[in-house]
Motif scaffolding. Structure first.
Motif, mmCIF file in Angstrom:
data_model
loop_
_atom_site.group_PDB
_atom_site.id
_atom_site.type_symbol
_atom_site.label_atom_id
_atom_site.label_comp_id
_atom_site.label_asym_id
_atom_site.label_seq_id
_atom_site.Cartn_x
_atom_site.Cartn_y
_atom_site.Cartn_z
ATOM 1 N N LEU A 33 0.812 -1.211 0.000
ATOM 2 C CA LEU A 33 0.000 0.000 0.000
ATOM 3 C C LEU A 33 0.846 1.263 0.000
ATOM 4 O O LEU A 33 0.313 2.365 0.090
ATOM 5 N N ASP A 34 2.173 1.093 -0.079
ATOM 6 C CA ASP A 34 3.097 2.230 -0.080
ATOM 7 C C ASP A 34 2.986 3.058 1.201
ATOM 8 O O ASP A 34 3.194 4.274 1.188
ATOM 9 N N ILE A 35 2.660 2.384 2.294
ATOM 10 C CA ILE A 35 2.644 3.036 3.597
ATOM 11 C C ILE A 35 4.011 2.804 4.238
ATOM 12 O O ILE A 35 4.523 1.683 4.223
ATOM 13 N N PRO A 36 4.644 3.846 4.773
ATOM 14 C CA PRO A 36 5.986 3.682 5.356
ATOM 15 C C PRO A 36 6.045 2.578 6.399
ATOM 16 O O PRO A 36 5.040 2.265 7.050
ATOM 17 N N GLU A 37 7.223 2.000 6.549
ATOM 18 C CA GLU A 37 7.429 0.918 7.511
ATOM 19 C C GLU A 37 7.043 1.379 8.913
ATOM 20 O O GLU A 37 7.358 2.495 9.334
ATOM 21 N N TYR A 38 6.340 0.502 9.618
ATOM 22 C CA TYR A 38 5.946 0.790 11.003
ATOM 23 C C TYR A 38 6.927 0.082 11.921
ATOM 24 O O TYR A 38 7.046 -1.140 11.898
ATOM 25 N N THR A 39 7.648 0.837 12.709
ATOM 26 C CA THR A 39 8.739 0.255 13.493
ATOM 27 C C THR A 39 8.554 0.419 14.998
ATOM 28 O O THR A 39 9.443 0.047 15.764
ATOM 29 N N GLU A 56 -8.928 5.344 8.367
ATOM 30 C CA GLU A 56 -9.304 6.140 7.189
ATOM 31 C C GLU A 56 -8.106 6.327 6.262
ATOM 32 O O GLU A 56 -8.230 6.207 5.035
ATOM 33 N N ASN A 57 -6.937 6.598 6.816
ATOM 34 C CA ASN A 57 -5.727 6.772 6.004
ATOM 35 C C ASN A 57 -5.362 5.493 5.261
ATOM 36 O O ASN A 57 -4.951 5.528 4.091
ATOM 37 N N ILE A 58 -5.506 4.352 5.914
ATOM 38 C CA ILE A 58 -5.191 3.067 5.282
ATOM 39 C C ILE A 58 -6.180 2.762 4.168
ATOM 40 O O ILE A 58 -5.805 2.307 3.078
ATOM 41 N N VAL A 59 -7.451 3.032 4.421
ATOM 42 C CA VAL A 59 -8.481 2.802 3.400
ATOM 43 C C VAL A 59 -8.218 3.668 2.171
ATOM 44 O O VAL A 59 -8.332 3.217 1.022
ATOM 45 N N GLN A 60 -7.842 4.930 2.399
ATOM 46 C CA GLN A 60 -7.557 5.829 1.280
ATOM 47 C C GLN A 60 -6.332 5.384 0.496
ATOM 48 O O GLN A 60 -6.295 5.491 -0.735
ATOM 49 N N ALA A 61 -5.322 4.845 1.202
ATOM 50 C CA ALA A 61 -4.125 4.360 0.514
ATOM 51 C C ALA A 61 -4.434 3.127 -0.320
ATOM 52 O O ALA A 61 -3.825 2.902 -1.375
ATOM 53 N N ALA A 62 -5.370 2.309 0.125
ATOM 54 C CA ALA A 62 -5.691 1.068 -0.583
ATOM 55 C C ALA A 62 -6.614 1.295 -1.773
ATOM 56 O O ALA A 62 -6.576 0.523 -2.742
ATOM 57 N N TYR A 63 -7.421 2.353 -1.738
ATOM 58 C CA TYR A 63 -8.472 2.519 -2.746
ATOM 59 C C TYR A 63 -7.955 2.538 -4.189
ATOM 60 O O TYR A 63 -8.539 1.867 -5.060
ATOM 61 N N PRO A 64 -6.877 3.261 -4.506
ATOM 62 C CA PRO A 64 -6.426 3.271 -5.911
ATOM 63 C C PRO A 64 -5.951 1.904 -6.396
ATOM 64 O O PRO A 64 -5.917 1.651 -7.604
ATOM 65 N N LYS A 65 -5.591 1.018 -5.487
ATOM 66 C CA LYS A 65 -5.043 -0.278 -5.877
ATOM 67 C C LYS A 65 -6.085 -1.388 -5.932
ATOM 68 O O LYS A 65 -6.080 -2.219 -6.838
ATOM 69 N N LEU A 69 -11.485 -1.165 0.881
ATOM 70 C CA LEU A 69 -10.843 -2.116 1.787
ATOM 71 C C LEU A 69 -11.649 -2.188 3.069
ATOM 72 O O LEU A 69 -12.104 -1.177 3.594
ATOM 73 N N ARG A 70 -11.849 -3.408 3.571
ATOM 74 C CA ARG A 70 -12.467 -3.567 4.883
ATOM 75 C C ARG A 70 -11.482 -4.260 5.811
ATOM 76 O O ARG A 70 -10.832 -5.227 5.428
ATOM 77 N N ILE A 71 -11.390 -3.761 7.015
ATOM 78 C CA ILE A 71 -10.497 -4.320 8.025
ATOM 79 C C ILE A 71 -11.332 -5.138 8.994
ATOM 80 O O ILE A 71 -12.302 -4.638 9.569
ATOM 81 N N ALA A 72 -10.962 -6.393 9.169
ATOM 82 C CA ALA A 72 -11.657 -7.271 10.110
ATOM 83 C C ALA A 72 -10.845 -7.366 11.390
ATOM 84 O O ALA A 72 -9.684 -7.771 11.367
ATOM 85 N N LEU A 73 -11.443 -6.976 12.489
ATOM 86 C CA LEU A 73 -10.806 -7.080 13.796
ATOM 87 C C LEU A 73 -11.310 -8.353 14.471
ATOM 88 O O LEU A 73 -12.499 -8.470 14.783
ATOM 89 N N TYR A 99 -20.590 0.631 13.906
ATOM 90 C CA TYR A 99 -22.021 0.852 13.679
ATOM 91 C C TYR A 99 -22.372 2.247 13.175
ATOM 92 O O TYR A 99 -23.099 2.387 12.187
ATOM 93 N N ASP A 100 -21.862 3.281 13.827
ATOM 94 C CA ASP A 100 -22.284 4.625 13.422
ATOM 95 C C ASP A 100 -21.155 5.643 13.392
ATOM 96 O O ASP A 100 -21.392 6.839 13.264
ATOM 97 N N GLY A 101 -19.891 5.170 13.488
ATOM 98 C CA GLY A 101 -18.756 6.081 13.419
ATOM 99 C C GLY A 101 -18.372 6.392 11.987
ATOM 100 O O GLY A 101 -18.923 5.830 11.031
ATOM 101 N N PRO A 102 -17.414 7.284 11.783
ATOM 102 C CA PRO A 102 -17.038 7.725 10.433
ATOM 103 C C PRO A 102 -16.401 6.648 9.563
ATOM 104 O O PRO A 102 -16.363 6.806 8.340
ATOM 105 N N VAL A 103 -15.888 5.563 10.159
ATOM 106 C CA VAL A 103 -15.267 4.499 9.348
ATOM 107 C C VAL A 103 -16.033 3.184 9.476
ATOM 108 O O VAL A 103 -15.509 2.123 9.165
#
Length: 207
Positions: A33-39, A56-65, A69-73, A99-103
């Protein structure tokens, strides 16, 4: 609750940041996703808004590719967070997240536990209303025996004893088999199984 949200953020960033390695059974590398390494080695303590912003940032990074994207916790042993002063607050934030938050369109939540968390909902945290509840059903004798026999080199007498003690309940069967395999199931005896029954009754008494 801030530490639990921090752990969720930590695991999400580890899964989505930096260069992806090929997986053993995949046909190629995982999507980058071209997101910098998390260290970061230490877990952050965050609020719900920080978690939502990161998602939200991860979803936006994934959208063009890949598009949406849905994240399952997947949270196992949810019973471990019960009985704390902040339990209701955490459940309320998890409800808002899915349920009702922005993401909420990009997050799914799977909780596994004994069902004791239903009592928390009765005290004012309506997480249950935002989820679908599934209770494990007991296995028929044949299915229970099939599960037990997945343990390689298990003596026939131990199969019968675990089958009798587990009574087809998948959680009890899994618990017994886990510890029997861990300590060498090929050498298990009736006394070994009895000891694991006592362990189960002690460790899972609140459930």
């Amino acid at each position: 609750s801030a530490d639990v949200l921090g752990l969720l953020l930590h695991m999400i960033k580890k899964a989505t940041s930096g260069e992806k390695k090929p997986m053993p059974l995949s046909k190629g590398p995982l999507l980058e996703l071209d997101i910098p390494e998390y260290t970061e080695a230490t877990l952050p303590s965050i609020n719900l808004q920080e978690l939502e912003t990161a998602i939200e940032n991860i979803v936006q990074a994934a959208y063009p590719k890949i598009g949406i994207l849905r994240i399952a916790l997947l949270i196992d042993e949810i019973d471990c967070v019960l009985d704390f002063p902040w339990t209701g607050s955490l459940f309320g934030m998890l409800r808002s997240l899915i349920y009702d938050g922005p993401v909420c369109d990009y997050v799914r939540l799977v909780l596994a536990g004994s069902g004791r968390y239903l009592a928390v909902d009765e005290k004012g945290s309506p997480l249950l209303n935002a989820t679908k509840t599934y209770f494990l059903e007991s296995f028929a004798k044949g299915a229970a025996r099939e599960l037990i026999n997945r343990a390689q080199n298990i003596p026939a007498a131990i199969v019968d004893q675990v089958l009798q003690q587990g009574a087809g309940h998948p959680f009890i069967l899994q618990h017994l088999l886990h510890y029997l395999v861990e300590h060498g199931i090929e050498s298990a005896t009736k006394e070994t199984v009895d000891a694991e029954i006592r362990r189960f009754e002690h460790d899972r008494n609140p459930d």
